[in-house]
Design an enzyme around this catalytic site. Sequence first.
Site, mmCIF file in Angstrom:
data_model
loop_
_atom_site.group_PDB
_atom_site.id
_atom_site.type_symbol
_atom_site.label_atom_id
_atom_site.label_comp_id
_atom_site.label_asym_id
_atom_site.label_seq_id
_atom_site.Cartn_x
_atom_site.Cartn_y
_atom_site.Cartn_z
ATOM 1 N N HIS A 270 3.872 -1.693 2.771
ATOM 2 C CA HIS A 270 2.622 -1.110 3.240
ATOM 3 C C HIS A 270 2.030 -0.237 2.154
ATOM 4 C CE1 HIS A 270 -0.264 0.933 5.818
ATOM 5 N NE2 HIS A 270 -0.113 -0.085 6.630
ATOM 6 N N ASP A 328 3.863 -5.467 11.916
ATOM 7 C CA ASP A 328 3.750 -6.905 12.163
ATOM 8 C C ASP A 328 5.078 -7.646 12.129
ATOM 9 O OD1 ASP A 328 1.046 -6.867 12.562
ATOM 10 O OD2 ASP A 328 0.633 -6.935 10.414
HETATM 11 N N1 CMC Z 1 7.628 -8.780 -0.174
HETATM 12 C C1 CMC Z 1 8.077 -8.731 -1.448
HETATM 13 N N2 CMC Z 1 7.627 -7.854 -2.353
HETATM 14 C C2 CMC Z 1 6.691 -6.988 -1.970
HETATM 15 C C3 CMC Z 1 6.178 -6.985 -0.655
HETATM 16 C C4 CMC Z 1 6.689 -7.927 0.245
HETATM 17 N N3 CMC Z 1 6.238 -7.969 1.506
HETATM 18 N N4 CMC Z 1 5.247 -6.009 -0.543
HETATM 19 C C5 CMC Z 1 5.176 -5.423 -1.742
HETATM 20 N N5 CMC Z 1 6.057 -6.004 -2.618
HETATM 21 C C6 CMC Z 1 6.316 -5.615 -4.006
HETATM 22 C C7 CMC Z 1 5.177 -6.003 -4.918
HETATM 23 O O1 CMC Z 1 5.371 -7.293 -5.421
HETATM 24 C C8 CMC Z 1 5.263 -4.927 -5.976
HETATM 25 O O2 CMC Z 1 6.331 -5.227 -6.790
HETATM 26 P P1 CMC Z 1 6.273 -4.849 -8.374
HETATM 27 O O3 CMC Z 1 6.196 -3.349 -8.422
HETATM 28 O O4 CMC Z 1 7.531 -5.405 -8.936
HETATM 29 O O5 CMC Z 1 5.025 -5.504 -8.916
HETATM 30 C C9 CMC Z 1 5.639 -3.696 -5.177
HETATM 31 O O6 CMC Z 1 6.355 -4.198 -4.037
HETATM 32 C C10 CMC Z 1 4.467 -2.862 -4.719
HETATM 33 O O7 CMC Z 1 3.622 -3.667 -3.903
HETATM 34 P P2 CMC Z 1 2.043 -3.726 -4.009
HETATM 35 O O8 CMC Z 1 1.604 -5.141 -3.817
HETATM 36 O O9 CMC Z 1 1.573 -3.009 -5.226
HETATM 37 O O10 CMC Z 1 1.659 -2.865 -2.748
HETATM 38 P P3 CMC Z 1 0.248 -2.842 -2.043
HETATM 39 O O11 CMC Z 1 0.098 -1.494 -1.486
HETATM 40 O O12 CMC Z 1 -0.826 -3.340 -2.940
HETATM 41 O O13 CMC Z 1 0.413 -3.947 -0.885
HETATM 42 C C11 CMC Z 1 0.798 -4.957 1.213
HETATM 43 C C12 CMC Z 1 0.672 -3.641 0.442
HETATM 44 C C13 CMC Z 1 0.909 -4.655 2.700
HETATM 45 C C14 CMC Z 1 -0.471 -5.822 0.977
HETATM 46 C C15 CMC Z 1 2.036 -5.715 0.724
HETATM 47 O O14 CMC Z 1 3.190 -4.919 0.954
HETATM 48 C C16 CMC Z 1 2.189 -7.080 1.382
HETATM 49 O O15 CMC Z 1 1.564 -8.035 0.948
HETATM 50 N N6 CMC Z 1 3.046 -7.200 2.450
HETATM 51 C C17 CMC Z 1 3.207 -8.424 3.174
HETATM 52 C C18 CMC Z 1 2.035 -8.632 4.103
HETATM 53 C C19 CMC Z 1 2.071 -7.702 5.288
HETATM 54 O O16 CMC Z 1 3.096 -7.558 5.950
HETATM 55 N N7 CMC Z 1 0.920 -7.096 5.615
HETATM 56 C C20 CMC Z 1 0.789 -6.248 6.780
HETATM 57 C C21 CMC Z 1 0.459 -4.837 6.451
HETATM 58 S S1 CMC Z 1 0.571 -3.786 7.880
HETATM 59 C C22 CMC Z 1 -0.646 -4.315 8.972
HETATM 60 C C23 CMC Z 1 -2.017 -4.345 8.421
HETATM 61 O O17 CMC Z 1 -2.422 -3.396 7.738
HETATM 62 O O18 CMC Z 1 -2.743 -5.316 8.710
#
Ligand code: CMC
Length: 393
Positions: A270, A328
């Site tokens: 998140h 989720d």
């Molecule tokens: N699985 C594997 N790796 C992950 C995941 C994941 N679900 N989420 C983040 N990471 C890794 C990402 O690859 C990055 O790694 P590195 O530092 O090596 O590059 C690190 O963790 C930081 O992640 P980020 O992408 O910079 O974080 P963000 O704040 O941009 O993304 C997120 C947040 C929710 C989009 C992401 O965690 C994600 O895509 N999660 C899966 C989808 C999900 O469950 N979404 C629901 C969010 S809650 C409900 C809503 O808001 O709708």
Amino acid sequence: TGMFTYDPGFMSTAACNSSITYIDGDKGELLYRGYPIEQLAVNGGDFLETCYLLLNGELPNATEKAEFVSTVTKHTMVHEQMQFFFRGFRRDAHPMSVLVGTVGALSSFYHDSLDINDPHHREVSAIRLIAKMPTLVAMAYKYSIGQPFVYPRNDLSYSANFMHMMFSTPCEEYKVNEVLVRALDRILILHADHEQNASTSTVRLAGSSGANPFACIAAGIACLWGPAHGGANEAALSMLEEIGSVDNIPEFIAQVKDKNSGVKLMGFGHRVYKNYDPRAKLMRETCYEVLQELGLQDDPLFKLAMALEKIALEDEYFVSRKLYPNVDFYSGIVQRALGIPTSLFTGIFALARTVGWIAQWKEMISDPEQKIGRPRQLFVGAAKRDVVAIDKR
Ligand code: CMC
């Protein structure tokens, strides 16, 4: 170029003042108007009480609650012409595309009250949206399975009425099950608001131009549709189904850790929570209660989800990145148990989030510091140059 802060994803930009929702991502704390989500979900009454709270800033007393419920229930029907709007879609259309269209269309049905500078108009639009969303979501579902639309029943609670519109048929009335209704209510409470997430920011940005609230909410629904946002519950359930069995978890985790695979652990991570999402805890409990009620304690997907969570929380990759389950991760399993088809999960999220969107929209409209949203850019394209005639290029 200008002197602007480059901040893709608005990681460090506060675009508004808000007094609605507070998140402490490090502690894993979520408050609506100061009240912890755990208290609102467990002993804070039903979803409409949370709606009242988000819209008005305070929990209602008994009289205010009764009045609010009565006002909302008066608006549950949609204009009869809306049926034709639904019938224009293909039966196999994704419910989110149907919702973007039909919610946007509400502005053409209620243009008698679209003066955003009139507080009464704003109030009526807010009530209409909250009251009609369940009707529209259920209509999208009924249309997709070829069953007749079911009119709302105002003697039922908000969530019970939604289940009725989803599952009643002319041959058989849906029998209200309090445990399942309570579970749906909890899903709605947990998803009701989450401060400046992508869809809420979309609603605010759309609203900042003076667009009408129905159009703004349609924009929010479009944004919510994406798999990184509201589409995650659908994606999380598909992921569990794909993994199939506990034995396959290590191989799946290895794939997630391989950055070239493009595979993510859906329902994990998140932008704001760097600790356990408090909504995920409540959702996991609800999941257990619902499966128990239905005699599905041994549901393999629930077992798989719990095993996956445990393995991930012990894995260095997830620990070092502070990746925890989000709301989720378990909500898909609950919704599936309630009989809601996977393709409608994000629609339920939209239904729940409508109150948050509209509360945020109202807050923005009445904020004297509000301005049209207009981010700047760092220009990285071609420098000024002359057009050359086509035969000389
Ligand atoms: N699985 C594997 N790796 C992950 C995941 C994941 N679900 N989420 C983040 N990471 C890794 C990402 O690859 C990055 O790694 P590195 O530092 O090596 O590059 C690190 O963790 C930081 O992640 P980020 O992408 O910079 O974080 P963000 O704040 O941009 O993304 C997120 C947040 C929710 C989009 C992401 O965690 C994600 O895509 N999660 C899966 C989808 C999900 O469950 N979404 C629901 C969010 S809650 C409900 C809503 O808001 O709708």
